[in-house]
Design a protein around this motif. Structure first.
Motif, short mmCIF file in Angstrom:
data_model
loop_
_atom_site.label_atom_id
_atom_site.label_comp_id
_atom_site.label_asym_id
_atom_site.label_seq_id
_atom_site.Cartn_x
_atom_site.Cartn_y
_atom_site.Cartn_z
N MET A 176 0.84 -1.19 0.00
CA MET A 176 0.00 0.00 0.00
C MET A 176 0.88 1.24 0.00
O MET A 176 2.01 1.22 0.49
CB MET A 176 -0.93 0.00 1.22
CG MET A 176 -0.25 0.29 2.53
SD MET A 176 -1.36 0.28 3.97
CE MET A 176 -1.64 -1.49 4.17
N ASP A 177 0.37 2.35 -0.57
CA ASP A 177 1.14 3.59 -0.55
C ASP A 177 0.79 4.39 0.70
O ASP A 177 -0.05 3.99 1.52
CB ASP A 177 0.93 4.41 -1.83
CG ASP A 177 -0.49 4.91 -1.99
OD1 ASP A 177 -1.25 4.99 -0.99
OD2 ASP A 177 -0.87 5.26 -3.13
N ILE A 178 1.43 5.56 0.84
CA ILE A 178 1.29 6.33 2.08
C ILE A 178 -0.14 6.80 2.30
O ILE A 178 -0.64 6.81 3.43
CB ILE A 178 2.27 7.53 2.06
CG1 ILE A 178 2.33 8.20 3.43
CG2 ILE A 178 1.91 8.52 0.98
CD1 ILE A 178 2.96 7.38 4.49
N GLU A 231 -2.92 5.37 1.26
CA GLU A 231 -3.72 4.21 1.66
C GLU A 231 -3.47 3.89 3.14
O GLU A 231 -4.40 3.57 3.88
CB GLU A 231 -3.38 3.00 0.79
CG GLU A 231 -3.85 3.11 -0.65
CD GLU A 231 -3.36 1.96 -1.50
OE1 GLU A 231 -4.14 1.48 -2.34
OE2 GLU A 231 -2.21 1.53 -1.33
N ALA A 232 -2.20 4.00 3.56
CA ALA A 232 -1.87 3.74 4.96
C ALA A 232 -2.55 4.75 5.87
O ALA A 232 -3.03 4.39 6.96
CB ALA A 232 -0.35 3.80 5.15
N ARG A 268 -4.95 3.43 8.79
CA ARG A 268 -4.36 3.47 10.13
C ARG A 268 -5.35 3.99 11.17
O ARG A 268 -5.94 5.06 11.03
CB ARG A 268 -3.14 4.40 10.14
CG ARG A 268 -2.31 4.31 11.42
CD ARG A 268 -1.86 5.68 11.89
NE ARG A 268 -2.99 6.49 12.29
CZ ARG A 268 -3.54 6.45 13.50
NH1 ARG A 268 -3.07 5.65 14.43
NH2 ARG A 268 -4.59 7.22 13.79
N LEU A 326 3.41 5.27 9.95
CA LEU A 326 2.73 4.92 8.70
C LEU A 326 3.50 3.85 7.93
O LEU A 326 2.90 3.01 7.26
CB LEU A 326 2.53 6.17 7.84
CG LEU A 326 1.48 7.14 8.39
CD1 LEU A 326 1.46 8.43 7.58
CD2 LEU A 326 0.09 6.50 8.40
N LEU A 327 4.83 3.85 8.04
CA LEU A 327 5.60 2.75 7.45
C LEU A 327 5.20 1.45 8.11
O LEU A 327 5.02 0.43 7.44
CB LEU A 327 7.10 3.01 7.63
CG LEU A 327 8.01 1.84 7.22
CD1 LEU A 327 7.88 1.54 5.72
CD2 LEU A 327 9.46 2.14 7.58
N GLN A 362 2.38 0.70 9.33
CA GLN A 362 1.07 0.33 8.79
C GLN A 362 1.22 -0.38 7.44
O GLN A 362 0.53 -1.36 7.17
CB GLN A 362 0.20 1.58 8.62
CG GLN A 362 -1.23 1.29 8.18
CD GLN A 362 -2.07 0.64 9.25
OE1 GLN A 362 -1.97 1.00 10.42
NE2 GLN A 362 -2.90 -0.32 8.88
N THR A 363 2.14 0.09 6.61
CA THR A 363 2.34 -0.56 5.31
C THR A 363 2.91 -1.96 5.46
O THR A 363 2.79 -2.78 4.54
CB THR A 363 3.28 0.27 4.40
OG1 THR A 363 4.62 0.24 4.91
CG2 THR A 363 2.80 1.71 4.26
#
Length: 227
Positions: free
Chosen positions: A1-3, A5-6, A10, A94-95, A97-98
């Protein structure tokens, strides 16, 4: 997923399973943390398999359970420390989360654990970010309306789409007590944005988190921050 989407997926999670972080997850997170520390002049530290920080009354009162991994948000004392912690800490969150992990920013519901992380002379532990494999995926918090946290001084009847996207992304940012005490103002030149924190606990940390979200939603090539 990209940022982006995260950001949408989240949610703050307070209950975690016993599944440990994998070596690969640790490596990816530590690489990001090292970059954030260099760019943000911070000393963020990933702490793994250390459950004692969340074995206290405040943690139980805050409904935390199973937390054994967290990031200690440490940096040199200074006026901009809280905002930098929020900005770069959210990049790491957020990383996570990905990677399929869950997180929660924690201001006070923990106890300090000697030896688990380092806080040097002239440095401060601002807060922790709990992370790991969540027992749930959390739920969306209630958000203010965009008009409550933004102003358009550009002279145009409507702000540009990038500004609207940035504000909507900022409204998905976690804030202490879900207070969302920040304001984004599009200045008269139509390209410069002023970001301001309101009064209250951790509002400067919250502003840093919200600014990272705003950049992700708006696109950094579309605007510049007011100096």
């Amino acid at each position: 997923m990209d940022i982006n989407e995260a950001i949408k997926l989240r949610h703050s999670v307070r209950a975690y399973t016993a599944q440990p972080l994998s070596d690969e997850e640790k490596s990816i997170l530590n690489s990001c943390i090292a970059d954030c520390n260099a760019k943000g002049h911070l000393r963020l530290q990933l702490v793994c398999s250390e459950p004692n920080a969340f074995k206290c009354f405040l943690a139980r009162y805050g409904k935390f359970s199973g937390v054994a991994n967290y990031i200690a948000m440490v940096g040199p004392k200074g006026d901009s420390l809280d905002e930098r912690v929020g900005y770069f800490g959210e990049r790491v969150a957020l990383l996570a989360q990905t990677l399929g992990l869950n997180t929660c920013w924690v201001g006070m519901s923990y106890k300090k654990v000697e030896g688990a992380y380092t806080v040097g002379s002239g440095e401060k532990l601002v807060c922790l970010v709990a992370l790991g494999h969540g027992a749930t995926q959390g739920v969306q918090h209630r958000c203010k309306k965009a008009a409550q946290v933004s102003r358009n001084l550009s002279g145009a009847a409507e702000p540009p789409e990038w500004f609207e996207r940035g504000v909507e992304s900022a409204l998905l940012a976690p804030t202490a007590l879900n207070q969302q005490k920040f304001t984004f103002t599009l200045l008269p030149d139509g390209r410069t944005v002023r970001a301001e924190a309101g009064r209250g606990f951790y509002t400067k940390v919250d502003l840093g988190i919200a600014k990272y979200h705003f950049e992700a939603g708006a696109g950094v090539s579309n605007f510049g921050w007011e100096e």
